[in-house]
Design an enzyme around this catalytic site. Sequence first.
Site, mmCIF file in Angstrom:
data_model
loop_
_atom_site.group_PDB
_atom_site.id
_atom_site.type_symbol
_atom_site.label_atom_id
_atom_site.label_comp_id
_atom_site.label_asym_id
_atom_site.label_seq_id
_atom_site.Cartn_x
_atom_site.Cartn_y
_atom_site.Cartn_z
ATOM 1 N N HIS A 213 0.787 -1.243 0.000
ATOM 2 C CA HIS A 213 0.000 0.000 0.000
ATOM 3 C C HIS A 213 0.817 1.290 0.000
ATOM 4 C CE1 HIS A 213 1.019 -0.060 4.263
ATOM 5 N NE2 HIS A 213 0.768 1.229 4.252
HETATM 6 C C1 UD1 Z 1 -2.125 5.935 4.877
HETATM 7 C C2 UD1 Z 1 -0.851 6.562 5.413
HETATM 8 C C3 UD1 Z 1 0.243 5.524 5.465
HETATM 9 C C4 UD1 Z 1 -0.192 4.294 6.244
HETATM 10 C C5 UD1 Z 1 -1.485 3.765 5.664
HETATM 11 C C6 UD1 Z 1 -1.991 2.632 6.510
HETATM 12 C C7 UD1 Z 1 -0.533 8.972 4.889
HETATM 13 C C8 UD1 Z 1 0.125 9.934 4.008
HETATM 14 N N1 UD1 Z 1 -0.408 7.658 4.537
HETATM 15 O O1 UD1 Z 1 -1.883 5.548 3.532
HETATM 16 O O2 UD1 Z 1 1.380 6.075 6.115
HETATM 17 O O3 UD1 Z 1 0.803 3.320 6.164
HETATM 18 O O4 UD1 Z 1 -2.477 4.810 5.656
HETATM 19 O O5 UD1 Z 1 -2.854 1.811 5.807
HETATM 20 O O6 UD1 Z 1 -1.152 9.351 5.858
HETATM 21 N N2 UD1 Z 1 -8.892 4.817 0.150
HETATM 22 C C9 UD1 Z 1 -10.104 4.181 0.052
HETATM 23 N N3 UD1 Z 1 -10.789 3.921 1.213
HETATM 24 C C10 UD1 Z 1 -10.336 4.274 2.433
HETATM 25 C C11 UD1 Z 1 -9.113 4.940 2.514
HETATM 26 C C12 UD1 Z 1 -8.396 5.197 1.368
HETATM 27 O O7 UD1 Z 1 -10.554 3.844 -1.036
HETATM 28 O O8 UD1 Z 1 -11.029 4.009 3.439
HETATM 29 C C13 UD1 Z 1 -8.130 5.077 -1.093
HETATM 30 C C14 UD1 Z 1 -8.475 6.412 -1.706
HETATM 31 O O9 UD1 Z 1 -8.370 6.269 -3.079
HETATM 32 C C15 UD1 Z 1 -7.355 7.299 -1.182
HETATM 33 C C16 UD1 Z 1 -6.178 6.335 -1.185
HETATM 34 O O10 UD1 Z 1 -6.734 5.090 -0.810
HETATM 35 O O11 UD1 Z 1 -7.117 8.400 -2.005
HETATM 36 C C17 UD1 Z 1 -5.065 6.713 -0.228
HETATM 37 O O12 UD1 Z 1 -5.583 6.866 1.098
HETATM 38 P P1 UD1 Z 1 -4.809 7.724 2.185
HETATM 39 O O13 UD1 Z 1 -5.522 7.698 3.469
HETATM 40 O O14 UD1 Z 1 -4.476 9.064 1.624
HETATM 41 O O15 UD1 Z 1 -3.434 7.004 2.339
HETATM 42 P P2 UD1 Z 1 -3.074 5.464 2.510
HETATM 43 O O16 UD1 Z 1 -2.451 5.020 1.239
HETATM 44 O O17 UD1 Z 1 -4.209 4.708 3.056
HETATM 45 N N1 UDP Z 2 -3.739 -5.532 8.468
HETATM 46 C C1 UDP Z 2 -5.025 -6.009 8.563
HETATM 47 N N2 UDP Z 2 -5.639 -6.441 7.424
HETATM 48 C C2 UDP Z 2 -5.018 -6.429 6.209
HETATM 49 C C3 UDP Z 2 -3.697 -5.940 6.126
HETATM 50 C C4 UDP Z 2 -3.088 -5.484 7.277
HETATM 51 O O1 UDP Z 2 -5.600 -6.055 9.652
HETATM 52 O O2 UDP Z 2 -5.628 -6.829 5.215
HETATM 53 C C5 UDP Z 2 -3.083 -5.084 9.702
HETATM 54 C C6 UDP Z 2 -1.744 -5.713 9.946
HETATM 55 O O3 UDP Z 2 -1.894 -6.993 10.541
HETATM 56 C C7 UDP Z 2 -1.094 -4.680 10.862
HETATM 57 C C8 UDP Z 2 -1.651 -3.369 10.334
HETATM 58 O O4 UDP Z 2 -2.809 -3.696 9.587
HETATM 59 O O5 UDP Z 2 -1.521 -4.867 12.192
HETATM 60 C C9 UDP Z 2 -0.665 -2.645 9.453
HETATM 61 O O6 UDP Z 2 -1.287 -1.555 8.860
HETATM 62 P P1 UDP Z 2 -0.946 -1.017 7.400
HETATM 63 O O7 UDP Z 2 -0.221 -2.060 6.650
HETATM 64 O O8 UDP Z 2 -2.192 -0.484 6.817
HETATM 65 O O9 UDP Z 2 -0.027 0.252 7.680
HETATM 66 P P2 UDP Z 2 1.482 0.477 8.140
HETATM 67 O O10 UDP Z 2 1.772 -0.400 9.297
HETATM 68 O O11 UDP Z 2 2.364 0.216 6.968
HETATM 69 O O12 UDP Z 2 1.506 1.932 8.482
#
Ligand code: UD1
Ligand code: UDP
Length: 375
Positions: A213
């Site tokens: 992601h």
């Molecule tokens: C965010 C964090 C990242 C973290 C991750 C955990 C920032 C800059 N990034 O990344 O550090 O590791 O969360 O998972 O804060 N979207 C959906 N549904 C949702 C949320 C997001 O469809 O509920 C899609 C949208 O297209 C959105 C894109 O994902 O534009 C990115 O979402 P965003 O919250 O900006 O960042 P993440 O990639 O989720």
């Molecule tokens: N996780 C989850 N379901 C998934 C993928 C990840 O519950 O399908 C959990 C994972 O076990 C861990 C956390 O989400 O506890 C990690 O979050 P994510 O990968 O979104 O973000 P990051 O840690 O890179 O910020």
Amino acid sequence: MRILSVVGTRPQLIKAAALSPVLRARHDEILVDTGQHYDDALAGTFYRELGLPAPDHGLGVGGGTHAEQTAAMLTGLESILEIHRPDAVLVYGDTNSTLAGALVAAKAGVPLAHVEAGLRSFDRRMPEEINRVVADHLARWLFAPTPTAVANLRDEGITRGVVLVGDLMQDLAARVGREVATDRALAAASRWLAGGTQGATLSPGGYLFATVHRAENRQPAALRAWTGLLERVARPDRPVILAIHPGTRLALEREGVALAPDVRLVEPQGYRTSLTLQMHAAAVVTDSGGVQREAAWLGAPCLVLRETTEWLEAVDDSAGRMVIVGHDGDLAERVLAELAPPDGAAALARDRAARFDLAPAGAADAIAATLEAAE
Ligand code: UD1
Ligand code: UDP
């Protein structure tokens, strides 16, 4: 102490589920969810599954550019701070919700607690690096998960308020890991996945579990590179189960990148299923910070789809089981041949699950106690 905690994304809900009950035993907590993650599979499901109390305020910020998202959070959080006038604001990790919480607290003169302080990739192209650097430099309490994090802070001249508390996510993984170490847990997860459109019958060591992601892995060239890597390591008898973040799914669709038949896309999973699938996999393939550490605690081989990691201890302590492969398909194949050979992966996965015995880090207690001592 009256503490206003800010969450907004999946990993922050998971971390809050580990800290919140412990915090509430000694303090008053006001929980604010920015709504950065809004899909049920990334947000609501974790409230239900992990028993996280409903937020006192939801900002419903949703997606957008970094500026749009952060700006909406800043305005929303500022007015909530004015209502509650907390003694401290607590933020987790390195997301835009972390950044907004930190800035609002600092401007309002409310002391800031940063959980997972001091992590560095030393790559300012990553949005997370900017967010965590800002939060650390504004924080009154810096709760560091690892000795490397403490050293990073020291290198930036930050020593006051730094407390090495260990990793909050380890507290939760220790508890839930024990529950999912059985063959029965894998069978239940397998049935659950098979109920979806992508059927899968999973046996110990008979599949790879993947999550992707990071923003850099949603760039067109990177998308092609890591999907190519997954295609190389997936086999009919060892499929890749890719729990896809909706943002990554969107990027794949936008670029028209197709996945190989043995790379099976599934929805983002709940915490328990995520841990189950890691525990019993031949190996984990991920760019997630949280999943990397969980794979390490579970003892699962882990291929990191990045060029670097903030979690150096996880690599150092893995006895070679965690390898930073980036997008190098040759390296991924070599590592898997060594760590999860076709004739040994099942036995290795079974043995690992049978031996699972992770102690909690005690981070939640240490954080709550430090804040209490400051009252
Ligand atoms: C965010 C964090 C990242 C973290 C991750 C955990 C920032 C800059 N990034 O990344 O550090 O590791 O969360 O998972 O804060 N979207 C959906 N549904 C949702 C949320 C997001 O469809 O509920 C899609 C949208 O297209 C959105 C894109 O994902 O534009 C990115 O979402 P965003 O919250 O900006 O960042 P993440 O990639 O989720
Ligand atoms: N996780 C989850 N379901 C998934 C993928 C990840 O519950 O399908 C959990 C994972 O076990 C861990 C956390 O989400 O506890 C990690 O979050 P994510 O990968 O979104 O973000 P990051 O840690 O890179 O910020």
